[in-house]
Design a protein around this motif. Sequence first.
Motif, PDB file in Angstrom:
ATOM      1  N   GLY A 159      20.379 -16.331 -12.367  1.00  7.67           N
ATOM      2  CA  GLY A 159      20.462 -17.677 -12.939  1.00  7.67           C
ATOM      3  C   GLY A 159      19.109 -18.276 -13.252  1.00  7.67           C
ATOM      4  N   ASP A 160      18.980 -19.582 -12.974  1.00  9.68           N
ATOM      5  CA  ASP A 160      17.747 -20.306 -13.290  1.00  9.68           C
ATOM      6  C   ASP A 160      16.552 -19.788 -12.486  1.00  9.68           C
ATOM      7  OD1 ASP A 160      19.044 -21.837 -15.139  1.00  9.68           O
ATOM      8  OD2 ASP A 160      19.279 -23.593 -13.842  1.00  9.68           O
ATOM      9  N   LEU A 161      16.802 -19.337 -11.247  1.00  4.51           N
ATOM     10  CA  LEU A 161      15.701 -18.821 -10.431  1.00  4.51           C
ATOM     11  C   LEU A 161      15.082 -17.592 -11.090  1.00  4.51           C
ATOM     12  CD1 LEU A 161      17.134 -19.160  -6.804  1.00  4.51           C
ATOM     13  CD2 LEU A 161      15.469 -20.631  -7.941  1.00  4.51           C
ATOM     14  N   ARG A 162      15.918 -16.687 -11.579  1.00 10.62           N
ATOM     15  CA  ARG A 162      15.401 -15.511 -12.274  1.00 10.62           C
ATOM     16  C   ARG A 162      14.696 -15.925 -13.565  1.00 10.62           C
ATOM     17  NH1 ARG A 162      19.810 -11.411 -14.139  1.00 10.62           N
ATOM     18  NH2 ARG A 162      19.834 -10.776 -11.948  1.00 10.62           N
ATOM     19  N   LYS A 163      15.264 -16.894 -14.241  1.00  9.08           N
ATOM     20  CA  LYS A 163      14.702 -17.359 -15.514  1.00  9.08           C
ATOM     21  C   LYS A 163      13.290 -17.907 -15.330  1.00  9.08           C
ATOM     22  CE  LYS A 163      16.161 -20.094 -19.528  1.00  9.08           C
ATOM     23  NZ  LYS A 163      17.169 -21.053 -20.044  1.00  9.08           N
ATOM     24  N   LEU A 164      13.008 -18.481 -14.171  1.00 12.06           N
ATOM     25  CA  LEU A 164      11.672 -19.016 -13.878  1.00 12.06           C
ATOM     26  C   LEU A 164      10.758 -17.952 -13.284  1.00 12.06           C
ATOM     27  CD1 LEU A 164       9.643 -21.382 -13.468  1.00 12.06           C
ATOM     28  CD2 LEU A 164      10.733 -21.760 -11.229  1.00 12.06           C
ATOM     29  N   LEU A 165      11.242 -17.233 -12.265  1.00 14.09           N
ATOM     30  CA  LEU A 165      10.381 -16.332 -11.503  1.00 14.09           C
ATOM     31  C   LEU A 165       9.948 -15.103 -12.293  1.00 14.09           C
ATOM     32  CD1 LEU A 165      12.146 -16.494  -8.018  1.00 14.09           C
ATOM     33  CD2 LEU A 165       9.887 -17.406  -8.595  1.00 14.09           C
ATOM     34  N   LEU A 166      10.850 -14.548 -13.099  1.00 14.04           N
ATOM     35  CA  LEU A 166      10.517 -13.318 -13.806  1.00 14.04           C
ATOM     36  C   LEU A 166       9.348 -13.497 -14.776  1.00 14.04           C
ATOM     37  CD1 LEU A 166      11.172 -10.366 -14.020  1.00 14.04           C
ATOM     38  CD2 LEU A 166      12.953 -10.895 -15.682  1.00 14.04           C
ATOM     39  N   PRO A 167       9.338 -14.520 -15.639  1.00  7.75           N
ATOM     40  CA  PRO A 167       8.153 -14.697 -16.496  1.00  7.75           C
ATOM     41  C   PRO A 167       6.900 -15.105 -15.721  1.00  7.75           C
ATOM     42  CG  PRO A 167       9.724 -16.484 -16.858  1.00  7.75           C
ATOM     43  CD  PRO A 167      10.414 -15.465 -16.007  1.00  7.75           C
ATOM     44  N   LEU A 168       7.066 -15.790 -14.592  1.00  8.26           N
ATOM     45  CA  LEU A 168       5.893 -16.153 -13.792  1.00  8.26           C
ATOM     46  C   LEU A 168       5.164 -14.912 -13.286  1.00  8.26           C
ATOM     47  CD1 LEU A 168       6.909 -19.230 -11.575  1.00  8.26           C
ATOM     48  CD2 LEU A 168       5.172 -19.172 -13.375  1.00  8.26           C
ATOM     49  N   VAL A 169       5.909 -13.922 -12.795  1.00 11.64           N
ATOM     50  CA  VAL A 169       5.253 -12.713 -12.273  1.00 11.64           C
ATOM     51  C   VAL A 169       4.877 -11.744 -13.394  1.00 11.64           C
ATOM     52  CG1 VAL A 169       6.403 -12.891 -10.036  1.00 11.64           C
ATOM     53  CG2 VAL A 169       7.411 -11.455 -11.820  1.00 11.64           C
ATOM     54  N   SER A 170       5.422 -11.947 -14.589  1.00 16.45           N
ATOM     55  CA  SER A 170       5.177 -11.021 -15.705  1.00 16.45           C
ATOM     56  C   SER A 170       3.976 -11.419 -16.556  1.00 16.45           C
ATOM     57  CB  SER A 170       6.410 -10.941 -16.614  1.00 16.45           C
ATOM     58  OG  SER A 170       7.555 -10.543 -15.898  1.00 16.45           O
ATOM     59  N   THR A 171       3.584 -12.669 -16.518  1.00 15.64           N
ATOM     60  CA  THR A 171       2.588 -13.183 -17.460  1.00 15.64           C
ATOM     61  C   THR A 171       1.176 -12.698 -17.157  1.00 15.64           C
ATOM     62  OG1 THR A 171       1.863 -15.221 -18.551  1.00 15.64           O
ATOM     63  CG2 THR A 171       2.019 -15.279 -16.157  1.00 15.64           C
ATOM     64  N   PHE A 172       0.335 -12.705 -18.173  1.00 16.19           N
ATOM     65  CA  PHE A 172      -1.107 -12.509 -18.009  1.00 16.19           C
ATOM     66  C   PHE A 172      -1.770 -13.649 -18.786  1.00 16.19           C
ATOM     67  CE2 PHE A 172      -5.343 -10.941 -18.362  1.00 16.19           C
ATOM     68  CZ  PHE A 172      -5.516 -10.044 -17.314  1.00 16.19           C
TER      69      PHE A 172
END
Length: 348
Positions: free
Chosen positions: A175-188
Amino acid sequence: LFKSEDVPLHCIHYNYRQRKDRERERSSLNPTMASLKVPTNVPLPEEDAEQLHKAFAGWGTNEKLIISILAHRTSAQRSLIRSAYAAAYNEDLLKALDKELSSDFERVVMLWTLDPAERDAFLAKESTKMFTKNNWVLVEIACTRSPLDLFKVKQAYQARYKKSLEEDVAQHTSGDLRKLLLPLVSTFRYEGDEVNMRLARSEAKLLHEKVSEKAFSDDDFIRILTTRSKAQLGATLNHYNNEYGNAINKHLKEDSDDEYLKLLRAAITCLTYPEKHFEKVLRLAINKMGTDEWALTRVVTTRTEVDMERIKEEYQRRNSIPLHHAVAKDTSGDYEDMLVSLLGHGDV
């Protein structure tokens, strides 16, 4: 052959002194804000390894000797000690420590001895497991580390666990948690200090619209938070505060028990004011209801070489007591001695 994006000069703010300050802060060991105290004449790694081996010898373990060495060495020096120990005794120092130590003292020594990227990879893995799940740790790692440090964490994660951090985050959230956390750990993120003020104004307006609509998980809201440089995001949120009368986190407190909104606020604080976030974690960890040793250990071991002096100042300002006094009142024995030493108040 290469043409940079055309950006009007009036949209760019660039402060040389600010850039230099940020460059110093980005280093994995920040001598001006670190609380770590290292002796003037540091012994050779081989000598430290020999002393540690002596600390393990016999019927009892010499915990004081372990603290006197490891709590006063930089990450680079600890890495050399591990190599020297393995070469001399054909054993990983971490395994030796694991056999000799126990409880909270073992955890703080083990985490501290790890290379910073290895440590973060371990904490990230732990935070995705069922019985130690902790999304706050993922937010801290994603938002308070430099882009390069976060990249090194993901490299260490893959080397140790044979899968990507992104894969585990996606698997253990929804849900929303994945929607926030995944790009946070993926970004550079871009790390420069250039700021596009026109963009800051337009994105502050967009964020305010989404907050007014309570569209907290809107794609654009998350895009801005997870991709903009910290300098750009800071300018956007400053404009938000000036234009709409309150910091964005005040407007996100409407449902204080919603886990997604809590993480959203934590991410914003970590990105813009990390010492405030860590002060709060420490304040909640050291309280009359009992001590959260894992949170206390995590903050001390991960921030001692980065910005602990700033966190100590924030803690003193907020609680009217020095952090090392609060830690000493709430802990005991070798665990207390190790923590106090890392906070810069042990004997060097």
